[in-house]
Design a protein around this motif. Structure first.
Motif, mmCIF file in Angstrom:
data_model
loop_
_atom_site.group_PDB
_atom_site.id
_atom_site.type_symbol
_atom_site.label_atom_id
_atom_site.label_comp_id
_atom_site.label_asym_id
_atom_site.label_seq_id
_atom_site.Cartn_x
_atom_site.Cartn_y
_atom_site.Cartn_z
ATOM 1 N N SER A 151 1.410 1.108 0.321
ATOM 2 C CA SER A 151 1.536 -0.204 -0.311
ATOM 3 C C SER A 151 0.289 -1.047 -0.042
ATOM 4 O O SER A 151 -0.252 -1.707 -0.934
ATOM 5 C CB SER A 151 2.792 -0.890 0.236
ATOM 6 O OG SER A 151 2.605 -2.270 0.316
ATOM 7 N N HIS A 152 -0.181 -0.991 1.191
ATOM 8 C CA HIS A 152 -1.368 -1.735 1.590
ATOM 9 C C HIS A 152 -2.582 -1.327 0.765
ATOM 10 O O HIS A 152 -3.267 -2.157 0.154
ATOM 11 C CB HIS A 152 -1.625 -1.498 3.082
ATOM 12 C CG HIS A 152 -2.917 -2.051 3.591
ATOM 13 N ND1 HIS A 152 -3.443 -3.265 3.188
ATOM 14 C CD2 HIS A 152 -3.803 -1.549 4.486
ATOM 15 C CE1 HIS A 152 -4.574 -3.482 3.818
ATOM 16 N NE2 HIS A 152 -4.826 -2.447 4.603
ATOM 17 N N LEU A 153 -2.850 -0.027 0.723
ATOM 18 C CA LEU A 153 -4.056 0.445 0.055
ATOM 19 C C LEU A 153 -3.927 0.356 -1.460
ATOM 20 O O LEU A 153 -4.923 0.173 -2.166
ATOM 21 C CB LEU A 153 -4.367 1.881 0.480
ATOM 22 C CG LEU A 153 -4.807 2.031 1.941
ATOM 23 C CD1 LEU A 153 -5.175 3.471 2.245
ATOM 24 C CD2 LEU A 153 -5.977 1.110 2.257
ATOM 25 N N LYS A 154 -2.707 0.475 -1.934
ATOM 26 C CA LYS A 154 -2.512 0.354 -3.379
ATOM 27 C C LYS A 154 -2.821 -1.069 -3.826
ATOM 28 O O LYS A 154 -3.472 -1.301 -4.839
ATOM 29 C CB LYS A 154 -1.077 0.741 -3.754
ATOM 30 C CG LYS A 154 -0.862 0.913 -5.240
ATOM 31 C CD LYS A 154 0.476 1.583 -5.559
ATOM 32 C CE LYS A 154 0.373 3.091 -5.540
ATOM 33 N NZ LYS A 154 1.629 3.796 -5.849
ATOM 34 N N ALA A 155 -2.358 -2.004 -3.027
ATOM 35 C CA ALA A 155 -2.630 -3.411 -3.352
ATOM 36 C C ALA A 155 -4.135 -3.686 -3.329
ATOM 37 O O ALA A 155 -4.676 -4.343 -4.221
ATOM 38 C CB ALA A 155 -1.926 -4.320 -2.350
ATOM 39 N N ALA A 156 -4.774 -3.118 -2.314
ATOM 40 C CA ALA A 156 -6.222 -3.312 -2.211
ATOM 41 C C ALA A 156 -6.923 -2.746 -3.441
ATOM 42 O O ALA A 156 -7.827 -3.359 -4.005
ATOM 43 C CB ALA A 156 -6.754 -2.656 -0.942
ATOM 44 N N TRP A 157 -6.476 -1.586 -3.874
ATOM 45 C CA TRP A 157 -7.093 -0.969 -5.039
ATOM 46 C C TRP A 157 -6.836 -1.797 -6.294
ATOM 47 O O TRP A 157 -7.734 -1.980 -7.129
ATOM 48 C CB TRP A 157 -6.573 0.455 -5.247
ATOM 49 C CG TRP A 157 -7.130 1.041 -6.500
ATOM 50 C CD1 TRP A 157 -6.499 1.206 -7.685
ATOM 51 C CD2 TRP A 157 -8.475 1.498 -6.702
ATOM 52 N NE1 TRP A 157 -7.343 1.738 -8.613
ATOM 53 C CE2 TRP A 157 -8.564 1.934 -8.039
ATOM 54 C CE3 TRP A 157 -9.601 1.584 -5.888
ATOM 55 C CZ2 TRP A 157 -9.759 2.441 -8.572
ATOM 56 C CZ3 TRP A 157 -10.779 2.091 -6.414
ATOM 57 C CH2 TRP A 157 -10.841 2.511 -7.742
ATOM 58 N N GLU A 158 -5.616 -2.301 -6.398
ATOM 59 C CA GLU A 158 -5.299 -3.159 -7.534
ATOM 60 C C GLU A 158 -6.306 -4.300 -7.615
ATOM 61 O O GLU A 158 -6.813 -4.633 -8.690
ATOM 62 C CB GLU A 158 -3.896 -3.767 -7.367
ATOM 63 C CG GLU A 158 -2.800 -3.105 -8.170
ATOM 64 C CD GLU A 158 -3.239 -2.546 -9.498
ATOM 65 O OE1 GLU A 158 -3.481 -3.328 -10.434
ATOM 66 O OE2 GLU A 158 -3.366 -1.311 -9.617
#
Lengths: 239, 239
Positions: free
Chosen positions: A222-229
């Motif tokens: 969730s953390h890295l996905k948000a960052a990528w978003e």
DNA sequence: TCCGTTTATTTGGTATGATGAAATATGAAA
DNA sequence: TTTCATATTTCATCATACCAAATAAACGGA
């Protein structure tokens, strides 16, 4: 006078020198951080022309065995896993220009860190967790200072890479940081974002504390996905 | 610390040429698999001496942008993730001589494949599983032929690396294979060992089929741990 | 006309010597 | 002893030359 390359079928005189110096470095005759002999000395030592010596030097430089600043004496550098990252960087940078390049690398990072947090949840020692906690506190303290936070952010992730005790992991982390930094640097930072990232780190930490690999992985994703978003929308990439 | 590679303060003439040729390759002026112009032509084109041209060529070669056989014309090579492996290999080979070197790399491999089989169990598509099955059958058919089995063995693992659809993974697989091959090659093979490895593959496949990531991971760990045990006893390493 | 062989020419690998500039060592003056 | 100017080393680059291998061209036989 005379002496025009003795080896009949021998290709590349420079390779001999490269191999020899490699051995000298490996065997400790040439210690790390010490300068290489001058080119003239080397051509004496190997009975080769400066052309060849020079070629050998550039080859060694490209292989990362010596560090070669423009007008200075080359200095020996003991090989480490970081060396791999250094020598690889130019090529990687090429790949980043490619469409999907950044995404591919980022996905790789996510993949690895997923494994890391799982393992952390399962096997992290008391002292590992202590270090995580310290990194977390550093995060919190830096929330208002985006520059500082960036550093403490990568530091937090680095702790994860250090837990397995395998030097390949920290080296990999260095790689990801330096390769993906160009993108990351251009993104605007704010205390709000820092706060959010801090919260994400806390969630990961909590899950590790509770020895729950699935939760840890989920929190990390969730953390890295948000960052990528965030990266994606900032640069309007497609994926 | 990383990050240099830039020409900072030193102007090296060769770097200009390198950069220019890089651009020519990237922009398609120089197509892949085609030979570079002769050194004399290049020194015309860039108004530089042969020394410099030559230096540029070796630099490009070391960066993996051109393939440079001893007496032949350098040929252009479009960058791919395999290129990274190529350029990295010399350094890695150094590290393998180090104590723990092989173990570190092998552990890295185990780590990655653990993640891969988990993901395979969770997300593998019908066609992915089809491919696994095919690889498995190839395994079975090759049990009596150790040479053939070795190939089909790595092929089976490669399928795992291909499932995510991220080209970084297959490249990584190539790396592991070529780096660890020297050890693997010297081990004696036998139909009995092949049989055991085949069984291990079957177990992994089964777990993936049943969508059970934990079982898949366990099966893989057991498989690779056994393989390492075998390597370890063969070469009497310490870990 | 086609193909293999011989000859010429090109080209890469290496060697030398030379030059300008920057880096380091040296020595003299403060 | 410190500082500054000078001498010396060393690197980066250039130009030229030679050999040997690779490639292209010419040639001659089937």
């Amino acid at each position: 006078m005379s002496e025009q390359s003795g080896s009949a079928s021998g290709h590349r005189a420079a390779d001999m020198i490269v191999a020899d110096i490699e051995k000298q470095i490996a065997s400790g005759v040439l210690k790390g951080a010490s300068p290489l002999p001058s080119e003239r000395e080397l051509m004496e030592e190997f009975g080769a022309s400066r052309t060849v010596v020079r070629e050998a030097i550039t080859a060694l430089s490209n292989r990362g065995l010596i560090e070669c600043k423009p007008r200075y004496r080359p200095i020996v550098r003991q090989v480490g896993y970081e060396t791999v990252i250094d020598t690889t960087s130019p090529v990687i940078r090429q790949l980043l220009h490619e469409p999907q390049g950044v995404k591919n690398l980022y996905d790789m990072r996510v993949f690895i860190e997923r494994g890391l947090v799982r393992d952390a949840a399962l096997y992290a020692s008391k002292s590992d967790i202590q270090e995580l906690k310290a990194a977390l506190r550093a995060n919190e303290d830096a929330i208002s200072n985006s520059d500082e936070f960036y550093k403490s952010d990568t530091a937090f992730h680095r702790v994860l890479y250090c837990i397995p005790g395998n030097p390949v992991f920290p080296a990999t982390h260095e790689g990801f940081v330096s390769w993906l930094a160009p993108q990351w640097d251009r993104m605007e930072r704010s205390p709000e974002r820092n706060q959010r990232n801090y919260q994400a780190h806390v969630a990961i930490y909590q899950a590790i504390l509770e020895r729950d690999p699935d939760a840890a992985e989920a929190a990390l994703v969730s953390h890295l996905k948000a960052a990528w978003e965030f990266v994606r929308t900032t640069f309007s990439l497609e994926n």
